[in-house]
Write a protein that holds these residues in place. Structure first.
Motif: not given
Length: 226
Positions: A167-187
């Protein structure tokens, strides 16, 4: 094609930065507004490699590279990621490995809406979140490949789960605990949704520094014409 000189590439990137400044302010850290965002999205064609070794790093990155047409497996990526000896170095090894294959690594804002906007545009998001329980957990690399705004959950390719629902809240919390790191890998020609010009140009500069100056120049030209 002949390779571009470093000085020419730097001039192209500098010019791109100037265009970005003229275009307006960078995106707000809370993420862009999302009028018209689809209620449900799932990118079912994204490959899946099952397992949880090395925090799922080689599995998630191999899936993204495969999607982009690279013939690769998680095992073949392990030397590039300096595995198994340097698991602690994954935060830098993962983006560096993507650049070695000639891809742009475009960081996203630390806001859920920023991630959902890219998925809605058809782009899976490579991220790191805190997986486990209150007793034991560890960082895990995964791919965000879908969401449902009515049911309020995201869909991940993660570990042994082809479709892990959080669920959105659980994911947001777990993502934040790991530093809120997210990227796209694009051409280099594959611009993100609502692209931040200066961020894209920084990614192009990093790609050029990794030895892919022609690809970096392509990325600069792509955003200049956007």
């Amino acid at each position: 094609m002949p390779s571009l000189s470093s000085s020419l590439l730097k001039n192209l990137i500098s010019a791109g930065f100037a265009l970005g400044m003229l275009a307006g302010c960078a995106s707000h850290s809370n993420g862009p507004p999302l009028p018209g965002l689809a209620d449900r999205v799932e990118l079912g064609a994204v490959p899946f490699y099952r397992g949880d070794e090395y925090q799922g790093s080689s599995l998630a990155l191999a899936a993204l590279l495969t999607l982009q047409g690279v013939s690769i497996t998680p095992g073949l990526l392990e030397p590039t990621l300096h595995l198994p000896k340097d698991v602690d170095g994954l935060p830098s090894a993962v983006p560096n490995a993507a650049r070695e294959f000639g891809f742009m690594v475009y960081p996203l804002d630390p806001a859920l809406n920023a991630l959902l906007a890219q998925v809605a545009a058809g782009y899976p998001v490579l991220l790191r979140y805190d997986a486990g329980s209150m007793v034991w957990s560890q960082p895990r690399y995964a791919l965000l490949i879908g969401y449902d705004r009515y049911k309020r959950h995201v869909i991940l390719r993660s570990g042994d789960e082809r479709r892990e629902l959080l669920d959105f809240d659980a994911f947001a919390s777990a993502w934040k605990k790991a530093g809120s790191w997210a990227v796209l890998v694009q051409r280099p020609t594959q611009l993100p949704a609502q692209v931040d010009r200066q961020r894209w140009l920084r990614a192009a500069s990093e790609l050029g520094q990794a030895g892919h100056e022609q690809a970096a120049a392509q990325a600069v030209r792509a955003v200049a014409g956007h």
